[in-house]
Every structure is written in structure tokens, then in C-alpha cells.
Design an enzyme around this catalytic site. Structure first.
Site, PDB file in Angstrom:
ATOM      1  N   THR A  25       0.816  -1.223   0.000  1.00 50.55           N
ATOM      2  CA  THR A  25       0.000   0.000   0.000  1.00 50.55           C
ATOM      3  C   THR A  25       0.848   1.272   0.000  1.00 50.55           C
ATOM      4  O   THR A  25       0.328   2.375  -0.047  1.00 50.55           O
ATOM      5  CB  THR A  25      -0.946   0.018   1.221  1.00 50.55           C
ATOM      6  OG1 THR A  25      -0.170  -0.221   2.403  1.00 50.55           O
ATOM      7  CG2 THR A  25      -1.998  -1.077   1.110  1.00 50.55           C
ATOM      8  N   HIS A  43       7.047  -0.483   6.808  1.00 53.61           N
ATOM      9  CA  HIS A  43       7.102   0.363   8.000  1.00 53.61           C
ATOM     10  C   HIS A  43       7.340  -0.506   9.243  1.00 53.61           C
ATOM     11  O   HIS A  43       7.545  -1.712   9.144  1.00 53.61           O
ATOM     12  CB  HIS A  43       5.836   1.217   8.130  1.00 53.61           C
ATOM     13  CG  HIS A  43       4.552   0.436   8.105  1.00 53.61           C
ATOM     14  ND1 HIS A  43       4.218  -0.487   9.072  1.00 53.61           N
ATOM     15  CD2 HIS A  43       3.509   0.446   7.233  1.00 53.61           C
ATOM     16  CE1 HIS A  43       3.038  -1.017   8.806  1.00 53.61           C
ATOM     17  NE2 HIS A  43       2.578  -0.478   7.684  1.00 53.61           N
ATOM     18  N   HIS A  54       5.420  -3.719   9.760  1.00 51.19           N
ATOM     19  CA  HIS A  54       5.949  -4.829   8.955  1.00 51.19           C
ATOM     20  C   HIS A  54       7.214  -5.405   9.588  1.00 51.19           C
ATOM     21  O   HIS A  54       7.472  -6.595   9.495  1.00 51.19           O
ATOM     22  CB  HIS A  54       6.309  -4.345   7.540  1.00 51.19           C
ATOM     23  CG  HIS A  54       5.139  -3.879   6.740  1.00 51.19           C
ATOM     24  ND1 HIS A  54       5.135  -2.662   6.079  1.00 51.19           N
ATOM     25  CD2 HIS A  54       3.945  -4.450   6.476  1.00 51.19           C
ATOM     26  CE1 HIS A  54       3.986  -2.524   5.425  1.00 51.19           C
ATOM     27  NE2 HIS A  54       3.238  -3.583   5.656  1.00 51.19           N
ATOM     28  N   LYS A  56      -9.981  -1.400   9.221  1.00 46.62           N
ATOM     29  CA  LYS A  56     -10.273  -0.116   8.561  1.00 46.62           C
ATOM     30  C   LYS A  56     -11.753   0.226   8.699  1.00 46.62           C
ATOM     31  O   LYS A  56     -12.606  -0.643   8.575  1.00 46.62           O
ATOM     32  CB  LYS A  56      -9.933  -0.188   7.064  1.00 46.62           C
ATOM     33  CG  LYS A  56      -8.453  -0.412   6.775  1.00 46.62           C
ATOM     34  CD  LYS A  56      -7.654   0.824   7.060  1.00 46.62           C
ATOM     35  CE  LYS A  56      -6.164   0.555   7.011  1.00 46.62           C
ATOM     36  NZ  LYS A  56      -5.362   1.651   7.522  1.00 46.62           N
ATOM     37  N   ARG A 110     -10.159   1.487   1.483  1.00 46.90           N
ATOM     38  CA  ARG A 110      -8.834   1.961   1.089  1.00 46.90           C
ATOM     39  C   ARG A 110      -8.883   2.653  -0.270  1.00 46.90           C
ATOM     40  O   ARG A 110      -9.698   2.313  -1.111  1.00 46.90           O
ATOM     41  CB  ARG A 110      -7.851   0.781   0.994  1.00 46.90           C
ATOM     42  CG  ARG A 110      -7.450   0.196   2.341  1.00 46.90           C
ATOM     43  CD  ARG A 110      -6.475  -0.937   2.126  1.00 46.90           C
ATOM     44  NE  ARG A 110      -6.178  -1.657   3.365  1.00 46.90           N
ATOM     45  CZ  ARG A 110      -5.181  -1.361   4.189  1.00 46.90           C
ATOM     46  NH1 ARG A 110      -4.392  -0.342   3.915  1.00 46.90           N
ATOM     47  NH2 ARG A 110      -4.970  -2.081   5.275  1.00 46.90           N
ATOM     48  N   GLN A 113      -7.355 -14.029  -0.051  1.00 46.44           N
ATOM     49  CA  GLN A 113      -6.248 -14.376   0.851  1.00 46.44           C
ATOM     50  C   GLN A 113      -6.260 -15.877   1.160  1.00 46.44           C
ATOM     51  O   GLN A 113      -5.208 -16.504   1.240  1.00 46.44           O
ATOM     52  CB  GLN A 113      -6.320 -13.561   2.148  1.00 46.44           C
ATOM     53  CG  GLN A 113      -5.100 -13.816   3.046  1.00 46.44           C
ATOM     54  CD  GLN A 113      -5.000 -12.829   4.196  1.00 46.44           C
ATOM     55  OE1 GLN A 113      -5.383 -11.675   4.072  1.00 46.44           O
ATOM     56  NE2 GLN A 113      -4.477 -13.291   5.321  1.00 46.44           N
ATOM     57  N   ASP A 144      -4.765  -8.800  13.536  1.00 44.61           N
ATOM     58  CA  ASP A 144      -5.939  -8.322  12.797  1.00 44.61           C
ATOM     59  C   ASP A 144      -6.251  -9.220  11.588  1.00 44.61           C
ATOM     60  O   ASP A 144      -7.280  -9.070  10.934  1.00 44.61           O
ATOM     61  CB  ASP A 144      -5.758  -6.869  12.349  1.00 44.61           C
ATOM     62  CG  ASP A 144      -4.479  -6.646  11.527  1.00 44.61           C
ATOM     63  OD1 ASP A 144      -3.644  -7.583  11.460  1.00 44.61           O
ATOM     64  OD2 ASP A 144      -4.311  -5.558  10.962  1.00 44.61           O
ATOM     65  N   LYS A 193      -1.318   2.151  19.008  1.00 41.98           N
ATOM     66  CA  LYS A 193      -0.444   1.564  17.997  1.00 41.98           C
ATOM     67  C   LYS A 193       0.889   2.302  17.967  1.00 41.98           C
ATOM     68  O   LYS A 193       0.923   3.531  17.924  1.00 41.98           O
ATOM     69  CB  LYS A 193      -1.125   1.652  16.630  1.00 41.98           C
ATOM     70  CG  LYS A 193      -0.931   0.421  15.784  1.00 41.98           C
ATOM     71  CD  LYS A 193      -1.826   0.467  14.550  1.00 41.98           C
ATOM     72  CE  LYS A 193      -1.725  -0.845  13.799  1.00 41.98           C
ATOM     73  NZ  LYS A 193      -2.586  -0.870  12.628  1.00 41.98           N
ATOM     74  N   LYS A 216       3.856   5.235  14.800  1.00 42.20           N
ATOM     75  CA  LYS A 216       3.231   6.415  14.168  1.00 42.20           C
ATOM     76  C   LYS A 216       3.694   7.656  14.923  1.00 42.20           C
ATOM     77  O   LYS A 216       3.826   7.638  16.140  1.00 42.20           O
ATOM     78  CB  LYS A 216       1.707   6.315  14.265  1.00 42.20           C
ATOM     79  CG  LYS A 216       1.091   5.281  13.315  1.00 42.20           C
ATOM     80  CD  LYS A 216       0.708   5.942  12.005  1.00 42.20           C
ATOM     81  CE  LYS A 216       0.405   4.941  10.919  1.00 42.20           C
ATOM     82  NZ  LYS A 216      -0.854   4.282  11.036  1.00 42.20           N
ATOM     83  N   THR A 217       3.914   8.732  14.194  1.00 43.53           N
ATOM     84  CA  THR A 217       4.238  10.022  14.814  1.00 43.53           C
ATOM     85  C   THR A 217       3.286  11.061  14.246  1.00 43.53           C
ATOM     86  O   THR A 217       2.460  10.746  13.390  1.00 43.53           O
ATOM     87  CB  THR A 217       5.683  10.455  14.489  1.00 43.53           C
ATOM     88  OG1 THR A 217       5.768  10.671  13.072  1.00 43.53           O
ATOM     89  CG2 THR A 217       6.694   9.410  14.908  1.00 43.53           C
TER      90      THR A 217
END
Length: 409
Positions: free
Chosen positions: A41, A46, A49, A83, A87, A172, A193, A228, A231-232
Site C-alpha cells: 500500500t 514500516h 511490517h 479499517k 482503502r 487471501q 488483525d 499503535k 506512528k508520529t
């Protein structure tokens, strides 16, 4: 030899498993092929991952064979898991570019030489499927009633779940079946998830092939408050040094909360549990030693030891007696731009420390911007050549932890 299942359990990776005892026996008996899917995506992996890559690396070190699956086909649909909104659709060209970036990055963490690991792109089989034969062969094994109770769909039901996304679980599951057929892959791993999608895949293999397959999910990377990590304010913590600099990456881990240090050491480093337990007992100001170790180890794994050392030295220089120097983010700007001066809001947006003048204004008004250790209080403040130190540098501090150096050229 210790069973990798026990290692993963002791370090706190495992959230759920379809058949815990059987998986433990399987992993202790012989090398098995397992897979983790990564939907492309973005053009970089990140921190979320990275946790999954750590699990794959532990498994590979124990002799098991990882399949890194890039979801070039599933990314055409989009995973609804976790989500509340659908997306954004990506073009096939963007997806392929992202797949290429993922494939290149993952070589840093896993060994794909001499059949030790496998990379696949599910576009290779999903894009050529014929709809009617596929629905006849695979769709008949899925109960709509059961699918609607899955956690990944529940959160989307309020705003509306598109038929496109509804197909994601079937796709999947089909990936797992395809990898079972092609590579005798019997175990799928993923973030917690993904639980609904993973058990759907194990069920499909049992129904179609009459064989056993297994699934296991890992803990999601969260703080002690359940938020989570990775993230910033400015977005995700990326593994690509062009998107998140090694210094910013180091600083993120150097500044984690005291309560999260042990968990991060367990999940994101290969330090022994003995050493982790020693570091976890440090208290007061000594906990900073554990945080430095965490930041150095994680940055070494992602960016290499040399970059980790440079980031560590820069961070130490920055925080010892206000000395400024080192390899934190910096931008070179021509002296000519500062002859008449640049107003502070323009400079903040130019350096991407603020996404807009409005955000820059709020930062200044809230006391969140300092230049060379002096707080900026006026939104009309002008930065000119006299604002720079003798070495033609200027240090901007945003909030408590973000630093950016400007150098005149």
C-alpha cells in the site's frame, strides 16, 4: 536445539494459534515452509511490517523456510481489516512499483539464497483467474453468514462494506491454498488483525485438499496504553531512510515510554532474554541506558551498524550541554535566501516541519518552535543571516523531540 515456537512465545510474539500443540510439534520436528503476506500500500515497509519480519527471521534462523508474499493482486482490492473506510484505489503501475520496493527492502532481513527463502507476488495467480470457474471451485466453500461475523468485516458494516472488499478474505484464503499446492506451505503467519482471514485459509485447504494447515498471529505493536506504535505526528515510521531518516528512526525508539522498553527489546531485537531482563530492571535515569540500547539495536538491524552509531553520536551530542552537531536531519539553503530574511512560517513549511502555514502558526502560538534554543513567540518572526551561528548553521526544535538543522551554502 530449542524450538522456535518456545522462543516466539517467551519473547511475547504469539497472540493466537489454530492448534498450538500441533504447531509446536511441527516446528520442533522438521523444517517447514510458512508464509506472511504484505500488501504493497506504500513504497516502503514500516515498523508494523518490521515486527513480522522479525518473526520470519527467528523462524528462518531455526531452519524453517519463509515465503515473503507481496500482495500485488490483493492490493487491487484492498484489505478491509482494521479499517473503518475503504482503502484508496491504486493504479497497477503504483502497485508494481511498491511490490518492487518491498522485495528489495526485505532482502535486508531474510536470506533468499539457495532455497533458504522464497519471494512471490500473488498477482501471478490472482490476476489470471477466470471468475466463473473460480467461484465454482473456491466460492462454494465460503458461508456468507460466517464471513459476516468475522472481525475484519464487522468494523466496516456500519459505513458499508463493498462487494469488492468482501472478496478479500476469499482471495487471501486462495493464496494459502496456492502456496500449499506450489510449495507445500502449511503455516500462515500474520498480525492479529488477520486472524479471520488466516483461519478461513486453513479451512479452505482442509475442504479442498483434505489436508491439515495451520495459522498463527502475532501481537500488534502497541504501547502499554494500547495505542499503535510506529506512528508520529508526521506519519508512519518507515524503514526507507529517505522517508524516515536513520536519526529520526533512532530517536523514535530512544524516546519510547519506560513501560514499553522491555516489550520492544523482546520483539524488535535479537538480544538474549537474559540481557533484556537485566536492562528491564534498570530504574530512574538508568532506564535511558536500556532505551539507548533499544534504539541502537533496532536502528542497526534496519539501517546498519554504521548509521546506528552515527545516529547515536548525534543524539548524544544534541542532548549533552546543548551542543549541536552530528547526523540529524539537515537542509542546505543558499545564503541569498536569507539576505532579506524568511518569515518563520515559510521556513517551517519549506523544511516540511509544518504541513501548512496554519499548522506553523499553531506550533509557534503553542510555544512549540525554538531556534538555537530560543523559543519563537511571534508568528511574524523573520530569520535572516544574523540568526545563524558562526559555522553558518541554525538548529530548529519542534516540540520536545524533533530537531532539524539548516546549513547555509
Amino acid at each position: 536445539m530449542s524450538n522456535v515456537f518456545d522462543i516466539l512465545k517467551e519473547r511475547g510474539f504469539i497472540a493466537q494459534a489454530t492448534h498450538e500443540d500441533e504447531i509446536q510439534q511441527l516446528l520442533g520436528k522438521e523444517p517447514i515452509t510458512f508464509y506472511v503476506g504484505f500488501d504493497p500500500t506504500a513504497d516502503s515497509l514500516h515498523v508494523g511490517h518490521f515486527l513480522q519480519l522479525m518473526v520470519m527471521s527467528h523462524m528462518q534462523k531455526a531452519g524453517h523456510i519463509p515465503i515473503f508474499l507481496a500482495g500485488g493482486g490483493t492490493a487491487m482490492i484492498g484489505d478491509p481489516s482494521g479499517k473503518t473506510d475503504m482503502r484508496k484505489m491504486m493504479t497497477p503501475e503504483t502497485i508494481q512499483h511498491n511490490v518492487d520496493c518491498f522485495m528489495e527492502q526485505t532482502k535486508r532481513f531474510l536470506d533468499f539464497s539457495e532455497n533458504k527463502g522464497i519471494t512471490v507476488n500473488n498477482a501471478d495467480w490472482l490476476m489470471s483467474l477466470n471468475y466463473i470457474p473460480f467461484i465454482r471451485e473456491i466460492g462454494k466453500h465460503f458461508s456468507v453468514n460466517r464471513m459476516l461475523t468475522a472481525e475484519c468485516f464487522k468494523s466496516r458494516m456500519e459505513k458499508g462494506l463493498s462487494f469488492l472488499e468482501f472478496n478479500y478474505m476469499i482471495m487471501q484464503s486462495y493464496d494459502f491454498l496456492e502456496l500449499f499446492r506450489r510449495h507445500n506451505c502449511r503455516l500462515q503467519l500474520g498480525g492479529d488483525d488477520q486472524w479471520s482471514n488466516i483461519i478461513a485459509g486453513t479451512d479452505l485447504i482442509r475442504r479442498v485438499e483434505g489436508e491439515s494447515a495451520y495459522g498463527m498471529t502475532f501481537t500488534l505493536l502497541t504501547t502499554s496504553e494500547g495505542k499503535k506504535m510506529g506512528k508520529t505526528e508526521s506519519g508512519a515510521i518507515w524503514l526507507d531512510p529517505n522517508k524516515t531518516s536513520p536519526f529520526d528512526f533512532y530517536q523514535y525508539w530512544r524516546n519510547v515510554g519506560d513501560a514499553d522498553v522491555r516489550k520492544c527489546l523482546c520483539l524488535l531485537t535479537f538480544l538474549s532474554m537474559e540481557e533484556i531482563n537485566r536492562l528491564a530492571t534498570l530504574e530512574g535515569s538508568e532506564i535511558n541506558q536500556a532505551k539507548e540500547t533499544l534504539a541502537f539495536e533496532v536502528t542497526s538491524l534496519v539501517h546498519g551498524e554504521e548509521e546506528a552509531r552515527r545516529a547515536q553520536e548525534a543524539a548524544r551530542a544534541l542532548f549533552s550541554k546543548g551542543a549541536l552537531g552530528g547526523s540529524f536531519p539537515s537542509t542546505e539553503l543558499p545564503k541569498s535566501e536569507f539576505i532579506d530574511g524568511i518569515d518563520v512560517l515559510t521556513l517551517l513549511t519549506k523544511l516540511q516541519l509544518a504541513s501548512s502555514r496554519g499548522e506553523g502558526r499553531r506550533l509557534v502560538q503553542q510555544g512549540g518552535i525554538s531556534i538555537n534554543d530560543e523559543k519563537i513567540v511571534e508568528i511574524e518572526a523573520v530569520i535572516n543571516q544574523s540568526s545563524f551561528l558562526e559555522d553558518d548553521t541554525l538548529m530548529i526544535k519542534k516540540g520536545k523531540k524533533v530537531y532539524h538543522q539548516v546549513r547555509l551554502v
